[in-house]
Write a protein that holds these residues in place. Structure first.
Motif, PDB file in Angstrom:
ATOM      1  N   ALA A   1       0.848  -1.189   0.000  1.00  0.00           N
ATOM      2  CA  ALA A   1       0.000   0.000   0.000  1.00  0.00           C
ATOM      3  C   ALA A   1       0.887   1.243   0.000  1.00  0.00           C
ATOM      4  CB  ALA A   1      -0.908  -0.010   1.228  1.00  0.00           C
ATOM      5  N   LYS A   2       0.348   2.350  -0.516  1.00  0.00           N
ATOM      6  CA  LYS A   2       1.138   3.577  -0.625  1.00  0.00           C
ATOM      7  C   LYS A   2       0.362   4.768  -0.076  1.00  0.00           C
ATOM      8  CE  LYS A   2       3.775   2.170  -4.735  1.00  0.00           C
ATOM      9  NZ  LYS A   2       3.188   0.831  -4.850  1.00  0.00           N
ATOM     10  N   LEU A   3       1.101   5.711   0.481  1.00  0.00           N
ATOM     11  CA  LEU A   3       0.539   6.979   0.932  1.00  0.00           C
ATOM     12  C   LEU A   3       1.215   8.097   0.150  1.00  0.00           C
ATOM     13  CD1 LEU A   3      -1.009   8.917   2.843  1.00  0.00           C
ATOM     14  CD2 LEU A   3       0.968   8.781   4.385  1.00  0.00           C
ATOM     15  N   ILE A   4       0.415   8.892  -0.544  1.00  0.00           N
ATOM     16  CA  ILE A   4       0.930  10.069  -1.242  1.00  0.00           C
ATOM     17  C   ILE A   4       0.674  11.264  -0.332  1.00  0.00           C
ATOM     18  CG2 ILE A   4       0.795  11.474  -3.329  1.00  0.00           C
ATOM     19  CD1 ILE A   4      -0.420   9.052  -4.744  1.00  0.00           C
ATOM     20  N   LEU A   5       1.741  11.867   0.156  1.00  0.00           N
ATOM     21  CA  LEU A   5       1.615  12.939   1.143  1.00  0.00           C
ATOM     22  C   LEU A   5       2.330  14.197   0.674  1.00  0.00           C
ATOM     23  CD1 LEU A   5       0.788  13.886   4.023  1.00  0.00           C
ATOM     24  CD2 LEU A   5       2.994  12.992   4.814  1.00  0.00           C
ATOM     25  N   SER A   6       1.618  15.305   0.750  1.00  0.00           N
ATOM     26  CA  SER A   6       2.203  16.607   0.443  1.00  0.00           C
ATOM     27  C   SER A   6       1.735  17.582   1.514  1.00  0.00           C
ATOM     28  CB  SER A   6       1.772  17.080  -0.951  1.00  0.00           C
ATOM     29  OG  SER A   6       2.354  18.330  -1.253  1.00  0.00           O
ATOM     30  N   MET A   7       2.667  18.090   2.301  1.00  0.00           N
ATOM     31  CA  MET A   7       2.323  19.017   3.383  1.00  0.00           C
ATOM     32  C   MET A   7       3.505  19.929   3.683  1.00  0.00           C
ATOM     33  SD  MET A   7       2.557  16.545   6.746  1.00  0.00           S
ATOM     34  CE  MET A   7       3.248  17.780   7.844  1.00  0.00           C
ATOM     35  N   ARG A   8       3.201  21.053   4.331  1.00  0.00           N
ATOM     36  CA  ARG A   8       4.247  22.000   4.708  1.00  0.00           C
ATOM     37  C   ARG A   8       3.990  22.520   6.111  1.00  0.00           C
ATOM     38  NH1 ARG A   8       4.839  25.835  -0.629  1.00  0.00           N
ATOM     39  NH2 ARG A   8       3.175  24.767  -1.726  1.00  0.00           N
ATOM     40  N   LEU A   9       5.072  22.863   6.770  1.00  0.00           N
ATOM     41  CA  LEU A   9       4.978  23.435   8.109  1.00  0.00           C
ATOM     42  C   LEU A   9       5.720  24.765   8.140  1.00  0.00           C
ATOM     43  CD1 LEU A   9       5.537  20.227  10.228  1.00  0.00           C
ATOM     44  CD2 LEU A   9       3.554  21.717  10.429  1.00  0.00           C
ATOM     45  N   TYR A  10       5.070  25.757   8.734  1.00  0.00           N
ATOM     46  CA  TYR A  10       5.668  27.085   8.892  1.00  0.00           C
ATOM     47  C   TYR A  10       5.685  27.452  10.370  1.00  0.00           C
ATOM     48  CZ  TYR A  10       5.791  28.232   3.913  1.00  0.00           C
ATOM     49  OH  TYR A  10       6.095  28.257   2.575  1.00  0.00           O
ATOM     50  N   SER A  11       6.680  28.242  10.755  1.00  0.00           N
ATOM     51  CA  SER A  11       6.814  28.683  12.140  1.00  0.00           C
ATOM     52  C   SER A  11       6.850  30.207  12.192  1.00  0.00           C
ATOM     53  CB  SER A  11       8.098  28.113  12.750  1.00  0.00           C
ATOM     54  OG  SER A  11       8.307  28.626  14.049  1.00  0.00           O
ATOM     55  N   GLN A  12       6.142  30.767  13.155  1.00  0.00           N
ATOM     56  CA  GLN A  12       6.138  32.221  13.303  1.00  0.00           C
ATOM     57  C   GLN A  12       7.484  32.681  13.855  1.00  0.00           C
ATOM     58  OE1 GLN A  12       3.184  33.812  15.973  1.00  0.00           O
ATOM     59  NE2 GLN A  12       3.188  35.810  14.952  1.00  0.00           N
ATOM     60  N   THR A  13       8.088  33.649  13.178  1.00  0.00           N
ATOM     61  CA  THR A  13       9.396  34.165  13.596  1.00  0.00           C
ATOM     62  C   THR A  13       9.335  35.625  14.017  1.00  0.00           C
ATOM     63  OG1 THR A  13       9.911  34.714  11.288  1.00  0.00           O
ATOM     64  CG2 THR A  13      10.635  32.559  12.103  1.00  0.00           C
ATOM     65  N   GLY A  14       8.196  36.259  13.805  1.00  0.00           N
ATOM     66  CA  GLY A  14       8.031  37.660  14.167  1.00  0.00           C
ATOM     67  C   GLY A  14       6.589  38.065  13.969  1.00  0.00           C
ATOM     68  N   GLU A  15       6.302  39.338  14.145  1.00  0.00           N
ATOM     69  CA  GLU A  15       4.937  39.806  13.978  1.00  0.00           C
ATOM     70  C   GLU A  15       4.502  39.664  12.519  1.00  0.00           C
ATOM     71  OE1 GLU A  15       2.195  43.794  14.767  1.00  0.00           O
ATOM     72  OE2 GLU A  15       4.296  43.751  15.379  1.00  0.00           O
ATOM     73  N   ASP A  16       3.477  38.843  12.296  1.00  0.00           N
ATOM     74  CA  ASP A  16       2.955  38.558  10.958  1.00  0.00           C
ATOM     75  C   ASP A  16       4.063  38.111  10.003  1.00  0.00           C
ATOM     76  OD1 ASP A  16       0.895  38.244   9.141  1.00  0.00           O
ATOM     77  OD2 ASP A  16       1.064  40.286   8.363  1.00  0.00           O
ATOM     78  N   GLN A  17       4.949  37.260  10.515  1.00  0.00           N
ATOM     79  CA  GLN A  17       6.076  36.774   9.720  1.00  0.00           C
ATOM     80  C   GLN A  17       6.284  35.291  10.000  1.00  0.00           C
ATOM     81  OE1 GLN A  17       9.854  39.177   9.119  1.00  0.00           O
ATOM     82  NE2 GLN A  17      10.653  37.593  10.457  1.00  0.00           N
ATOM     83  N   TYR A  18       6.236  34.474   8.932  1.00  0.00           N
ATOM     84  CA  TYR A  18       6.355  33.025   9.081  1.00  0.00           C
ATOM     85  C   TYR A  18       7.442  32.494   8.148  1.00  0.00           C
ATOM     86  CZ  TYR A  18       1.950  33.263  11.624  1.00  0.00           C
ATOM     87  OH  TYR A  18       0.974  33.563  12.544  1.00  0.00           O
ATOM     88  N   ALA A  19       8.186  31.521   8.651  1.00  0.00           N
ATOM     89  CA  ALA A  19       9.281  30.923   7.883  1.00  0.00           C
ATOM     90  C   ALA A  19       9.007  29.434   7.678  1.00  0.00           C
ATOM     91  CB  ALA A  19      10.605  31.103   8.616  1.00  0.00           C
ATOM     92  N   PRO A  20       9.385  28.879   6.521  1.00  0.00           N
ATOM     93  CA  PRO A  20       9.184  27.440   6.276  1.00  0.00           C
ATOM     94  C   PRO A  20      10.086  26.591   7.162  1.00  0.00           C
ATOM     95  CG  PRO A  20      10.455  28.433   4.500  1.00  0.00           C
ATOM     96  CD  PRO A  20      10.004  29.567   5.364  1.00  0.00           C
ATOM     97  N   ILE A  21       9.505  25.544   7.717  1.00  0.00           N
ATOM     98  CA  ILE A  21      10.240  24.628   8.589  1.00  0.00           C
ATOM     99  C   ILE A  21      10.469  23.290   7.911  1.00  0.00           C
ATOM    100  CG2 ILE A  21      10.121  23.308  10.747  1.00  0.00           C
ATOM    101  CD1 ILE A  21      10.754  26.241  11.122  1.00  0.00           C
ATOM    102  N   CYS A  22       9.435  22.798   7.260  1.00  0.00           N
ATOM    103  CA  CYS A  22       9.509  21.460   6.684  1.00  0.00           C
ATOM    104  C   CYS A  22       8.558  21.370   5.497  1.00  0.00           C
ATOM    105  CB  CYS A  22       9.144  20.426   7.748  1.00  0.00           C
ATOM    106  SG  CYS A  22       9.114  18.720   7.183  1.00  0.00           S
ATOM    107  N   SER A  23       8.996  20.713   4.430  1.00  0.00           N
ATOM    108  CA  SER A  23       8.155  20.504   3.257  1.00  0.00           C
ATOM    109  C   SER A  23       8.266  19.041   2.839  1.00  0.00           C
ATOM    110  CB  SER A  23       8.592  21.420   2.108  1.00  0.00           C
ATOM    111  OG  SER A  23       7.798  21.199   0.962  1.00  0.00           O
ATOM    112  N   ILE A  24       7.127  18.377   2.713  1.00  0.00           N
ATOM    113  CA  ILE A  24       7.102  16.957   2.350  1.00  0.00           C
ATOM    114  C   ILE A  24       6.257  16.780   1.095  1.00  0.00           C
ATOM    115  CG2 ILE A  24       6.332  14.658   3.051  1.00  0.00           C
ATOM    116  CD1 ILE A  24       6.861  15.458   5.932  1.00  0.00           C
ATOM    117  N   ASP A  25       6.800  16.103   0.127  1.00  0.00           N
ATOM    118  CA  ASP A  25       6.078  15.774  -1.099  1.00  0.00           C
ATOM    119  C   ASP A  25       6.584  14.406  -1.549  1.00  0.00           C
ATOM    120  OD1 ASP A  25       4.399  15.936  -3.222  1.00  0.00           O
ATOM    121  OD2 ASP A  25       5.548  17.425  -4.322  1.00  0.00           O
ATOM    122  N   THR A  26       6.067  13.363  -0.907  1.00  0.00           N
ATOM    123  CA  THR A  26       6.658  12.031  -1.016  1.00  0.00           C
ATOM    124  C   THR A  26       5.592  10.948  -1.139  1.00  0.00           C
ATOM    125  OG1 THR A  26       8.460  12.797   0.418  1.00  0.00           O
ATOM    126  CG2 THR A  26       8.280  10.429   0.092  1.00  0.00           C
TER     127      THR A  26
END
Length: 303
Positions: free
Chosen positions: A68-93
């Motif tokens: 069996a297979k799982l197709i997963l695409s997701m991203r995680l962002y973290s707040q680094t300042g006021e109304d400012q977010y930076a990418p933490i992790c990106s999965i497309d597997t």
């Protein structure tokens, strides 16, 4: 922790075999899947006293394959300042799962990713493209604005051997393409050859898509052609009898005298009784093309 579900179909998780029958059933989840997944990462962001954002783009289970297979695409962002977010992790597997307990393996996968995220959150966000909170709701749409094929008025005529050339709207081979639909509904494609002096049938081997400058056709690994339609800001195509990219026909169980057992669009088991014409009905699935990788994923049952 904020979760954003960008999937086309929020109920459909995939397909799995019906035990005791030769057919497939829809896997449905009536809860908030993105919220459920975000629970794996809540404590990691809390430890760093930061607000996290999970963007779920694709989650599709193909339990009809082995393994069996799982197709997963997701991203995680973290707040680094006021109304400012930076990418933490990106999965497309595409993950391979245990045939005996695919859902247990999925739980293990998210536990593994959560450990990785815990490490990434603590790292300084140097040379990172920051995003505003409001933009995270439409991040994929903003990305598509930078993909030529998604913003082009018309596709360039020619042969696209891979998604890289397709998304750039630059065919590997620029040539005249002739698309014909026969009386039986079969799509045939010809191309010009040797300085446009000859018109020959196109060999579909190793081709991702073709276009005549107006219409676009997705080319399957089996050499079939399927019209691509742009709906909103995405590309879709309908394909009969398959629920993933590789040929794997829907295999109904036939009853004596005509009829078959299959599934409805909602995943409920259904028995269709009838003559030869009715038992030849093949389900039509709608596929969406991923704008980052170009892979296709079922998003619904058309009929």
């Amino acid at each position: 922790m904020i979760s954003i579900d960008r999937r086309t179909n929020h109920l459909l998780l995939g397909y799995m075999p019906i035990k005791g029958y030769s057919g497939l059933a829809n896997i449905r989840f009536k809860g908030a899947l993105a919220d459920s997944i975000s629970n794996f990462f809540t404590s990691q962001f809390a430890d760093q006293n930061r607000e996290g954002v999970l963007i779920l783009e694709n989650f599709f289970l193909n339990c009809g394959s082995s393994p069996a297979k799982l197709i997963l695409s997701m991203r995680l962002y973290s707040q680094t300042g006021e109304d400012q977010y930076a990418p933490i992790c990106s999965i497309d597997t595409i993950y391979q799962l245990s045939s005996g307990d695919p859902f247990g393996r999925i739980n293990e996968l998210f536990c593994e990713v959560s450990k990785q995220v815990h490490t990434e959150i603590a790292k300084p966000a140097y040379d990172t493209l920051f995003v505003r909170r409001v933009d995270l709701n439409h991040l994929d749409s903003l990305e598509k604005l930078n993909v030529p094929m998604y913003v082009a008025t018309k596709p360039a005529a020619g042969i696209y051997r891979d998604y890289t050339h397709f998304k750039m709207n630059k065919p590997d081979i620029s040539t005249d393409i002739f698309i014909t639909i026969t009386k039986k509904g079969v799509i045939e494609v010809d191309r010009t050859y040797k300085g446009k002096k000859r018109r020959v049938k196109l060999d579909p081997s190793g081709i991702y898509a073709v276009s005549d400058g107006d219409r676009i056709l997705k080319v399957s690994s089996s050499g079939e052609y399927f019209p691509i339609t742009k709906l909103g800001f995405d590309f879709y195509y309908d394909r009969p009898g398959f629920f993933h990219e590789q040929p794997n026909a829907f295999s109904p169980y036939y009853f004596p005298g005509g009829g078959r057992i299959g599934t409805t669009g909602s995943g409920d088991l259904a028995i269709r009784i009838g003559g030869p014409k009715q038992i030849d009905i093949i389900p039509i699935y709608r596929f969406k093309i991923n704008h980052k990788k170009g892979n296709s994923m079922p998003v619904g049952l058309v009929k």
